[in-house]
Design an enzyme around this catalytic site. Structure first.
Site, PDB file in Angstrom:
ATOM      1  N   LYS A   1       0.811  -1.231   0.000  1.00 38.72           N
ATOM      2  CA  LYS A   1       0.000   0.000   0.000  1.00 38.72           C
ATOM      3  C   LYS A   1       0.842   1.278   0.000  1.00 38.72           C
ATOM      4  CE  LYS A   1      -4.502  -1.488   1.565  1.00 38.72           C
ATOM      5  NZ  LYS A   1      -4.277  -2.912   1.942  1.00 38.72           N
TER       6      LYS A   1
ATOM      7  N   GLU B   1     -10.299   7.270   3.891  1.00 40.75           N
ATOM      8  CA  GLU B   1     -11.028   6.401   4.803  1.00 40.75           C
ATOM      9  C   GLU B   1     -10.150   5.182   5.065  1.00 40.75           C
ATOM     10  OE1 GLU B   1     -11.477   6.416   1.519  1.00 40.75           O
ATOM     11  OE2 GLU B   1     -10.835   4.331   1.242  1.00 40.75           O
TER      12      GLU B   1
ATOM     13  N   SER C   1       1.633  -9.726  -1.155  1.00 39.60           N
ATOM     14  CA  SER C   1       1.318  -8.304  -0.989  1.00 39.60           C
ATOM     15  C   SER C   1       1.706  -7.735   0.372  1.00 39.60           C
ATOM     16  CB  SER C   1      -0.165  -8.061  -1.263  1.00 39.60           C
ATOM     17  OG  SER C   1      -0.970  -8.928  -0.487  1.00 39.60           O
TER      18      SER C   1
HETATM   19  C1  LIG Z   1      -5.130  -3.942   1.548  1.00 39.30           C
HETATM   20  C2  LIG Z   1      -4.410  -5.177   1.231  1.00 39.30           C
HETATM   21  C3  LIG Z   1      -4.777  -5.991   0.145  1.00 39.30           C
HETATM   22  C4  LIG Z   1      -5.964  -5.721  -0.728  1.00 39.30           C
HETATM   23  O1  LIG Z   1      -5.911  -4.563  -1.485  1.00 39.30           O
HETATM   24  P1  LIG Z   1      -5.717  -4.587  -3.064  1.00 39.30           P
HETATM   25  O2  LIG Z   1      -6.006  -3.195  -3.461  1.00 39.30           O
HETATM   26  O3  LIG Z   1      -6.646  -5.590  -3.646  1.00 39.30           O
HETATM   27  O4  LIG Z   1      -4.305  -4.962  -3.312  1.00 39.30           O
HETATM   28  C5  LIG Z   1      -4.014  -7.115  -0.129  1.00 39.30           C
HETATM   29  N1  LIG Z   1      -2.954  -7.444   0.633  1.00 39.30           N
HETATM   30  C6  LIG Z   1      -2.579  -6.690   1.694  1.00 39.30           C
HETATM   31  C7  LIG Z   1      -1.407  -7.114   2.499  1.00 39.30           C
HETATM   32  C8  LIG Z   1      -3.293  -5.531   2.036  1.00 39.30           C
HETATM   33  O5  LIG Z   1      -2.923  -4.785   3.087  1.00 39.30           O
END
Ligand SMILES: *Cc1c(COP(=O)(O)O)cnc(C)c1O
Length: 406
Positions: A102, A124, A389
């Site tokens: 993010k 938000e 992610s």
């Molecule tokens: C917020 C988040 C997501 C989901 O958000 P996307 O916009 O779909 O990438 C996925 N993995 C993690 C670790 C997150 O914090």
């Protein structure tokens, strides 16, 4: 490469169109006041994103503050345990500062705010991950930061509320309705309407009115561009398949952007949660229908009144009732395949990756890992690159409370 008459050689030049449409999805469905603000952001982004000064500053931040490039790791023990000869790799977005992808778009959005002369960023947050990333970016640039959050989420996510406050953000409690993410979005948009001269709204995924889905994709595309170069450097070839989890779809869109014009199978994975009954999952691309919410046209899960349906996932970062417009478009074209994994498969993958590789994934990311494992079992040979992610530290209490130690 060509899919359904869309030429991927020139894809990024042609999509979205000037009004922010990916085919029939996207656009901007907001009040006239808010449209004025969106036009201002669009115009600024168009100019600034091509400025060498902006690009150089963003590169420096990524390297010296965020810790980019993040590496790719080969999962040797996991690959061996599957035993089909398929090799699994992960792109380590969990090693980004603050522990997830993010920050890639938050640093970009906050840098844009600085170039536009804004004093404040507004957003938000649901589980608090986007709020923490944005509060981090705001502290870095010396911007004020207002994070709107429902009362229910404030109680549930105390550690993230503390992090935001320590970073200097103001957490604004939203007491309307169900007091969760949807009401927080409404309150943040309303605040933005009042304050747009001095502030900029920073959305948390490839969602919302134009230009946000495009901007967030562009800021996240560093993930896919790095990953492609690193993977070819490590193995001498492209992966056979790329996998990422899809909530709103930002980590997935960033990863996919690097591979859309390559002979690589691409998979976006949504949460099937407890099962296919409405309310038990958040798999909008599988079970949803066309609709408009939060200022853009998309594929969404609807209740009996056509409003966004309640959704559920074991991963709080994936429980959104729609997906980014570009994912809807890529699904219709057949360029990206969208599939689901359920909570149980996800939790298994969470423990497997931790035990076999020494990497504790975010529960969101464990969805992609679960699917990567399933895919590897069916493939026979080849390689799968999974976007990891984020890291799982934020999920420790939840896992121990609900699943214990396996
Ligand atoms: C917020 C988040 C997501 C989901 O958000 P996307 O916009 O779909 O990438 C996925 N993995 C993690 C670790 C997150 O914090």
């Amino acid at each position: 490469m060509n899919f359904n008459n869309v030429d991927f050689d020139t894809y990024f030049k042609n999509y979205p169109d000037k009004d922010g449409y990916f085919g029939k999805y996207g656009g901007s469905y907001v009040s006239p006041e808010l449209q004025v603000a969106m036009n201002e952001i669009s115009a600024a982004y168009q100019t600034i994103c091509k400025s060498s000064k902006f690009i150089a500053e963003l590169r420096k931040i990524r390297k010296e503050f965020q810790g980019r490039p993040t590496p790719i790791s080969y999962l040797e023990r996991l690959s061996n345990s599957i035993g089909t000869g398929v090799q699994l790799y992960v792109k380590r977005e969990d090693l980004n500062h603050t522990g997830a992808h993010k920050l890639n778009h938050c640093m970009g959005e906050a840098l844009l705010a600085k170039y536009m002369g804004k004093k404040k960023v507004i957003a938000e947050t649901g589980a608090g991950q986007h709020g923490v990333a944005l509060a981090t970016a705001a502290a870095y640039f010396g911007l004020e930061c207002d994070i709107y959050m429902g009362s229910v989420d404030i109680k549930k996510q105390a550690p993230n509320v503390a992090r935001m406050k320590i970073l200097g953000a103001r957490v604004v409690e939203v007491t309307e309705g169900l007091q969760t993410l949807k009401e927080a979005v409404d309150a943040a948009f309303a605040a933005y309407c009042r304050e747009y001269k001095d502030a900029i709204y920073c959305i948390g995924s490839v969602l919302g009115p134009h230009p946000f889905p495009t901007m967030v994709r562009d800021f996240q595309s560093v993930v896919g561009i790095e990953a492609r170069e690193q993977f070819v450097g490590m193995t001498g070839e492209l992966p056979d398949a790329v996998v990422a989890c899809v909530g709103g779809g930002s980590n997935a869109m960033g990863m996919f952007a690097g591979f859309l014009n390559d002979p690589v199978d691409i998979y976006g994975i949504e949460p099937l949660g407890r099962g296919p009954k409405l309310g038990d999952h958040a798999a909008s691309l599988k079970y949803g229908e066309e609709g408009i919410m939060h200022g853009f046209s998309t594929i969404m899960l609807k209740d009996e009144n056509g409003e966004p349906a309640p959704v559920y996932s074991v991963a709080s970062g994936l429980d959104y009732p729609a997906s980014g417009p570009e994912h809807c478009f890529l699904r219709d074209l057949g360029r990206v395949k969208y599939d689901v994994v359920n909570d149980e498969e996800t939790i298994d993958a969470f423990f497997t990756l931790s035990r076999l590789e020494g990497i504790i994934p975010a529960i969101e990311s464990a969805h992609a890992v679960a699917y990567g494992i399933k895919l590897a079992k069916t493939m026979g040979k080849g390689s799968v690159l999974i976007n990891l992610s984020g890291r799982g530290d934020k999920d420790m209490d939840y896992i121990i409370e609900n699943y214990g130690i396996r």
